[in-house]
Design an enzyme around this catalytic site. Structure first.
Site, PDB file in Angstrom:
ATOM      1  N   HIS A 126     108.056  36.663  59.708  1.00 21.05           N
ATOM      2  CA  HIS A 126     107.461  36.052  60.900  1.00 21.05           C
ATOM      3  C   HIS A 126     108.436  35.222  61.733  1.00 21.05           C
ATOM      4  CE1 HIS A 126     103.456  37.363  59.852  1.00 21.05           C
ATOM      5  NE2 HIS A 126     103.623  36.894  58.631  1.00 21.05           N
ATOM      6  N   GLU A 143      97.570  40.094  50.236  1.00 21.46           N
ATOM      7  CA  GLU A 143      97.056  39.536  51.482  1.00 21.46           C
ATOM      8  C   GLU A 143      96.167  40.509  52.252  1.00 21.46           C
ATOM      9  OE1 GLU A 143     100.544  38.312  53.662  1.00 21.46           O
ATOM     10  OE2 GLU A 143     101.565  40.189  53.232  1.00 21.46           O
ATOM     11  N   ASP A 183      96.430  35.772  55.887  1.00 11.14           N
ATOM     12  CA  ASP A 183      96.240  37.188  56.211  1.00 11.14           C
ATOM     13  C   ASP A 183      94.905  37.709  55.687  1.00 11.14           C
ATOM     14  OD1 ASP A 183      98.460  38.217  57.767  1.00 11.14           O
ATOM     15  OD2 ASP A 183      99.710  37.740  56.050  1.00 11.14           O
TER      16      ASP A 183
END
Length: 185
Positions: free
Chosen positions: A15, A119, A145
């Site tokens: 990310h 996730e 997530d």
């Protein structure tokens, strides 16, 4: 981070805007202060895992591990003796060629931590088969997530809480560590 007593840091390539050179510099800084560097790779692709490990990462967090096949792929990419990890002893982690092939492979297989990120709802449903795969060292429960995956359904918090409890209990029965970020639900 090393000066305040952390045992490890996570370098988030998934990310954050880190490339291989940035990750390499962070890992070198971690080595200088004696803390471990775990890299959250962009994907479970073998080249993503190999890149982080060749830079000297002490482990990888692999996102979106959803089934036994993806868990096996992590092990194959991250281990020599039980997998298919690419061999490059001329990297920093290979002591720039000073280690023998056997020494490098043995050291790395014992040193590196491979962590599956759980996730996705599919991963929760397949947690038993994921944890049955030898060679990965634990799981990280990605509640953010999971919350996004359950968005739009009634009772998102309850879904996430139930999924977290299921993964945690299954991992404990399997003797695998569980990592999770603090989160108020």
């Amino acid at each position: 981070m090393g000066s305040v007593g952390y045992d490890f840091i996570v370098v988030d390539e998934e990310h954050a805007p880190f490339n291989r050179e940035t990750t390499d510099q962070i890992i070198l800084a971690c080595r200088a202060v004696g803390i471990a560097a775990i890299v959250r790779v962009q994907s479970g692709a073998p080249e993503a895992i190999l890149s982080a490990l060749d830079c000297g990462a002490d482990g990888v967090l692999v996102p979106h591990v959803t089934d036994a096949e993806s868990a096996r792929a992590i092990v194959a990419a991250g281990r020599y003796h039980t997998g298919k990890r690419g061999f490059a002893p001329t990297t920093r982690v290979g002591d720039f060629g000073r280690k023998s092939q056997a020494e490098h492979m043995e050291t790395e297989d014992n040193r590196v931590t491979l962590i599956a990120m759980i996730e996705d709802p599919e991963a929760v449903e397949n947690i038993d088969e994921i944890l049955a795969i030898d060679g990965h060292d634990g799981v990280f429960i990605g509640r953010g997530d999971l919350g996004a995956a359950y968005a739009g359904q009634d009772g998102v918090r309850e879904h996430v809480r139930s999924a977290t409890e299921r993964v945690h209990a299954t991992a404990l029965r399997a003797g695998r560590p569980v990592a999770i970020l603090p989160w108020e639900s």
